[in-house]
Design an enzyme around this catalytic site. Structure first.
Site, short mmCIF file in Angstrom:
data_model
loop_
_atom_site.label_atom_id
_atom_site.label_comp_id
_atom_site.label_asym_id
_atom_site.label_seq_id
_atom_site.Cartn_x
_atom_site.Cartn_y
_atom_site.Cartn_z
N LYS A 114 0.89 -10.83 1.47
CA LYS A 114 1.44 -10.09 0.33
C LYS A 114 2.37 -10.97 -0.50
O LYS A 114 2.47 -10.77 -1.71
CB LYS A 114 2.13 -8.81 0.81
CG LYS A 114 1.12 -7.78 1.31
CD LYS A 114 1.54 -6.35 1.14
CE LYS A 114 0.33 -5.45 1.40
NZ LYS A 114 0.65 -4.05 1.61
N LYS A 196 -10.17 -8.48 3.64
CA LYS A 196 -10.09 -7.06 4.00
C LYS A 196 -10.28 -6.15 2.78
O LYS A 196 -9.79 -6.49 1.69
CB LYS A 196 -8.70 -6.80 4.62
CG LYS A 196 -8.52 -5.44 5.24
CD LYS A 196 -7.10 -5.26 5.78
CE LYS A 196 -6.18 -4.64 4.75
NZ LYS A 196 -4.98 -3.97 5.32
N LYS A 199 -6.72 -0.96 -0.55
CA LYS A 199 -6.61 0.00 -1.65
C LYS A 199 -5.95 -0.60 -2.88
O LYS A 199 -6.15 -0.13 -3.99
CB LYS A 199 -5.91 1.28 -1.21
CG LYS A 199 -4.49 1.11 -0.69
CD LYS A 199 -3.89 2.47 -0.36
CE LYS A 199 -3.57 2.66 1.11
NZ LYS A 199 -2.59 1.73 1.68
#
Ligand code: AQP
Length: 330
Positions: A114, A196, A199
């Site tokens: 992130k 991955k 969302k």
């Protein structure tokens, strides 16, 4: 343990529209514990570790709660609540920050990923996210945590924090175990099967959302990245096909051998069409129920309120134990 039943806890961040990764990796397993006390939160405190548009965050919080119910979680049998409405999460999160080591938090792969994706906003919350997740779990003396494989590292850390705290102060927290599905453990992006499905992926074609219309689902699977071969089987360079096989297995319960036999000589086109149809068919009733639930905002707020009250009751018990142990004035 609460009420002598085993406690199950999990949550999903309302950081985007929920994907089939969230569904197959986590949500679908949330109702697999009929004899347990099940507690599921909409993890909005976690969501703000990445910048959110306030109105969208609020809307998605309602939607995530409605999706929990549309996926079969009955609010009469489970505690469903919004994390920020139970302040003890933030309170215990701070306490556990003080029992989480810089070195161990630095090793978290989600933090590293992130930080790369949000280089302009590498905030302290992103870094201490796993300590807050540990608080979510430990607050309810949780025994089992149903999560996808990508959360395994955070779960290990929660166990370490619990053991560290118990080691210093004596038995305070139940040390939780993970409940990680063995089929379709990690659903990958349809555009890049080495990463991955998330969302918050900015490319909507990489992601199948639980609420996508059937024709959208079919189109996305049709365009999924595969390879230049024709055989539906696993192997070197066939990550795209392996991902589709995982998804098809999850939605149909078929084994690899059955899938390979079913599409023998039929090529990727027929396989992708079948994966899309299976997904669309399984997700249809969820979408329909979601639409009914979203039409009644007052009911959703009632569920939220009741869930927050129930969760706060149990959270208070743990917090009063924690406050005593660490030496806060009573
Ligand atoms: N692709 C996936 N395959 C299997 N399981 C998955 N989960 C998420 N993606 C996959 C599981 O869904 C739950 C919800 O996780 P979360 O919302 O707390 O955070 P996340 O893992 O970071 O999910 P996303 O979709 O990738 O969100 P963003 O894009 O906001 O970071 C977890 O149990 C997770 O394992």
């Amino acid at each position: 343990m609460l009420d002598e039943k085993k406690v199950v806890l999990s949550g999903i961040q309302p950081s985007g529209n929920l994907t089939i990764g969230n569904y197959l990796g986590a949500l679908r397993n949330f109702d697999a514990f009929p004899d347990c006390k099940c507690i599921y939160c909409v993890a909005d405190l976690h969501a703000i570790t990445v910048r959110q548009v306030p109105a969208e965050l609020r809307r998605r919080t309602y939607e995530t709660l409605a999706l929990y119910m549309a996926c079969g979680l009955d609010p009469e049998k489970n505690i469903l609540f919004v994390q920020s409405q139970v302040p003890a999460h933030a309170e215990l999160g701070w306490v556990l920050d003080c029992y989480s080591m810089f070195g161990e938090l630095s090793r978290m792969t989600q933090f590293k990923d992130k930080s790369q994706h949000h280089a302009d906003n590498i905030n302290a919350g992103l870094f201490t996210y796993p300590a807050l997740m540990a608080a979510d779990i430990l607050l309810y003396q949780t025994d089992l945590v149903p999560v996808g494989i990508d959360q395994k590292q955070h779960l290990e850390l929660a166990r370490n924090i619990a053991e560290r705290f118990n080691g210093i102060y004596g038995d305070t927290f139940t040390v939780p175990d993970g409940y990680i599905p063995t089929t379709g453990m990690k659903i990958m992006s349809l555009c890049d099967p080495t990463s991955k499905m998330s969302k918050s992926d900015p490319n909507p074609n990489a992601v199948v959302y639980i609420l996508d219309e059937p024709e959208v689902i079919l189109r996305k699977f049709k365009r999924a990245v595969t390879d230049s071969g024709t055989e539906v089987c696993r192997g070197e360079g066939k990550e795209g096909i392996a991902n589709l096989m995982n998804i098809y297995a999850c939605f149909t319960g078929k084994s690899d051998d059955e899938i390979s036999a079913e599409f023998d000589g039929r090529g990727y086109g027929a396989f992708k069409q079948a994966v899309g149809e299976a997904a669309a068919e399984c997700l249809r009733p969820i979408r329909e129920q979601f639409t009914r639930l979203m039409a009644d905002k007052a009911y959703l707020e009632e569920v939220m309120k009741k869930g927050a009250d129930q969760a706060a009751y149990y959270a208070r018990k743990t917090m009063s134990k924690v406050r005593r142990k660490v030496g806060f004035a009573l």
